[in-house]
Design a protein around this motif. Sequence first.
Motif, short mmCIF file in Angstrom:
data_model
loop_
_atom_site.label_atom_id
_atom_site.label_comp_id
_atom_site.label_asym_id
_atom_site.label_seq_id
_atom_site.Cartn_x
_atom_site.Cartn_y
_atom_site.Cartn_z
N LEU A 1 0.79 -1.35 0.04
CA LEU A 1 -0.16 -0.25 0.06
C LEU A 1 1.09 1.84 0.12
N LEU A 2 1.21 1.40 -0.90
CA LEU A 2 2.25 2.98 -1.01
C LEU A 2 0.53 4.25 -1.75
N ALA A 3 1.49 5.29 -1.00
CA ALA A 3 0.31 6.97 -0.75
C ALA A 3 0.92 7.60 -0.73
N THR A 4 1.06 8.77 -1.22
CA THR A 4 1.49 10.43 -1.27
C THR A 4 0.67 11.40 -0.47
N TRP A 5 1.26 11.74 0.06
CA TRP A 5 0.26 13.30 1.05
C TRP A 5 1.45 14.28 1.57
N ASN A 6 0.54 15.55 0.75
CA ASN A 6 0.98 17.08 1.77
C ASN A 6 0.68 17.11 2.61
N VAL A 7 0.88 16.75 4.14
CA VAL A 7 0.96 17.20 4.59
C VAL A 7 1.01 18.97 4.94
N ARG A 8 0.12 19.75 5.03
CA ARG A 8 0.42 20.92 4.49
C ARG A 8 0.80 21.57 5.64
N ASP A 9 2.38 22.61 5.57
CA ASP A 9 2.79 23.32 6.59
C ASP A 9 3.46 22.21 8.25
N PHE A 10 4.40 21.22 7.71
CA PHE A 10 4.37 20.88 9.18
C PHE A 10 5.12 20.27 9.74
N ASP A 11 6.14 21.40 10.91
CA ASP A 11 5.15 22.00 10.99
C ASP A 11 4.94 23.14 11.96
N SER B 1 -0.85 4.59 9.03
CA SER B 1 -0.51 3.89 9.60
C SER B 1 -1.62 2.97 8.42
N ALA B 2 -2.50 3.52 7.46
CA ALA B 2 -3.43 2.56 6.77
C ALA B 2 -2.17 2.33 5.81
N PHE B 3 -1.40 3.44 6.02
CA PHE B 3 -0.44 2.90 4.18
C PHE B 3 0.99 1.81 5.10
N ASP B 4 1.95 0.97 4.37
CA ASP B 4 3.34 0.41 3.59
C ASP B 4 4.35 1.60 3.85
N LEU B 5 4.02 2.50 2.86
CA LEU B 5 5.13 3.91 2.89
C LEU B 5 4.48 4.51 2.00
N VAL B 6 4.55 5.28 2.73
CA VAL B 6 3.76 6.97 2.47
C VAL B 6 4.94 8.08 2.25
N ALA B 7 5.17 8.41 0.73
CA ALA B 7 5.82 10.55 0.72
C ALA B 7 4.98 11.42 1.05
N LEU B 8 5.49 12.05 1.90
CA LEU B 8 5.15 12.54 2.83
C LEU B 8 5.79 14.41 1.78
N GLN B 9 4.91 15.71 1.60
CA GLN B 9 5.84 16.58 1.91
C GLN B 9 5.73 17.71 2.34
N SER C 1 8.54 -0.13 14.43
CA SER C 1 8.40 -0.90 13.46
C SER C 1 9.33 0.07 12.05
N TRP C 2 8.10 1.69 12.20
CA TRP C 2 9.11 3.10 11.18
C TRP C 2 9.77 3.52 10.98
N ARG C 3 9.88 3.62 10.21
CA ARG C 3 11.73 4.17 9.49
C ARG C 3 10.71 4.98 8.90
N TYR C 4 12.21 6.49 8.15
CA TYR C 4 12.18 7.31 7.29
C TYR C 4 13.43 7.36 6.85
N VAL C 5 13.13 8.43 5.71
CA VAL C 5 14.31 8.85 5.27
C VAL C 5 14.10 10.18 4.69
N MET D 1 10.92 16.71 2.00
CA MET D 1 10.48 15.54 1.51
C MET D 1 10.95 14.44 2.27
N VAL D 2 9.30 13.67 2.30
CA VAL D 2 10.38 12.43 4.14
C VAL D 2 9.23 11.34 3.00
N PHE D 3 10.10 10.18 3.03
CA PHE D 3 9.34 8.70 3.09
C PHE D 3 9.52 8.06 4.48
N LEU D 4 8.22 7.98 4.65
CA LEU D 4 8.18 7.15 6.15
C LEU D 4 7.71 5.34 5.58
#
Length: 368
Positions: free
Chosen positions: A43-53, A75-83, A102-106, A121-124
């Motif tokens: 489950l792959l997702a992309t999400w622009n999280v407004r001005d975080f934070d 947590s609903a997904f396996d891999l999320v790209a955040l902007q 168990s969660w990591r990020y780059v 930009m972050v991959f979770l």
Amino acid sequence: MPMYWRLKRWKADDRERAIDHIAALRKHIALTVPRRTASDTLLLATWNVRDFDSNKFGQGPRLAESFHYIAEVISAFDLVALQEVNEDMRPFERVMELLGPSWRYVATDITEGPSGNGERMVFLFDSNKVQFKHIAGEIVLPKSSLVEGDHQFARSPFLVRFQSGWFKFNLCTVHLYYGDISGEGYDRRVAEIDSIAKFLKKRADADGQNYILLGDMNIVRPDDKTMKALRRHKFVLPADLTLDNDELRWVSNMGGNKHYDQIAFLVRKDELELGQSQNNAGVLNYYKAVYTEGEAETYYPLGKANGKWPASAAKRKTYFAEEWRSWQMSDHLPLFIELRIDFTEKYLKRIRESEQPVDPSTPDATDD
């Protein structure tokens, strides 16, 4: 699932409200997003999280409960790209603490300059499901590919190599130039989309690997030059893979009228296949469960310290619905796709049908 043990320390009203909203959000996610699997799908997702934070626009600050809702969505997904993750990572680390060990990020460094806006930009990713393959970098166009008047990207695209199950892929997230819908700003927006798509297509042609481009591309419409710049380089979009080809499914802003966020693929033959869930691609509208339109007066006492809430109840309702809640969650909604990652049967069939064994001493004897 997120770790919510700190809720027991909250005062009763805040605790009960947050728990009720988390329960509603979990129910809505279950109806909207496929269930995560151990090894069959990604489950792959992309999400622009407004001005975080940073709260540099003075619309916040985010309430403690918002961090819980953001963690639940991720947590609903396996891999999320955040902007739009800002320089100060402490708020982001609050989300990481909620997500669990168990969660990591780059993450990238911040992009400076007026267009970069000090964003990361972050991959979770859940390390139980996704492996970081130790390749990561921000993309800067070579001078040879720039013509007079061209710009580097407003925010450097971020390319990282991952593997989940059998599926190995290079994942590139972007937050491309916003600009106008005409004129010089629009032309730069089109040029950025064309540049990153061309760059990745050239890479894919050279190395034969899988590439996925996702993020806030600021695409205007499905028939616009912004989208044509992406398709020109042979990228496949989720709508191309679905039977109904419903472009409206990819409207991912709070107002339900923008096509900014996209997921696009350049993938080897037989390695791009959607999961078998009926809802294997779409948008998660969390506003159906949290910060719903009828809750303006509930949150007025909690948010009014920002000094921007109107005096009348009617105007507060509009401000809450169109502005305030978007700074608690986002003005963008997560766009997701379910991909199959178990190629065992295809692999066994291929080697069974091969005419002769491969010499294990040859350099290319190991299958990708």
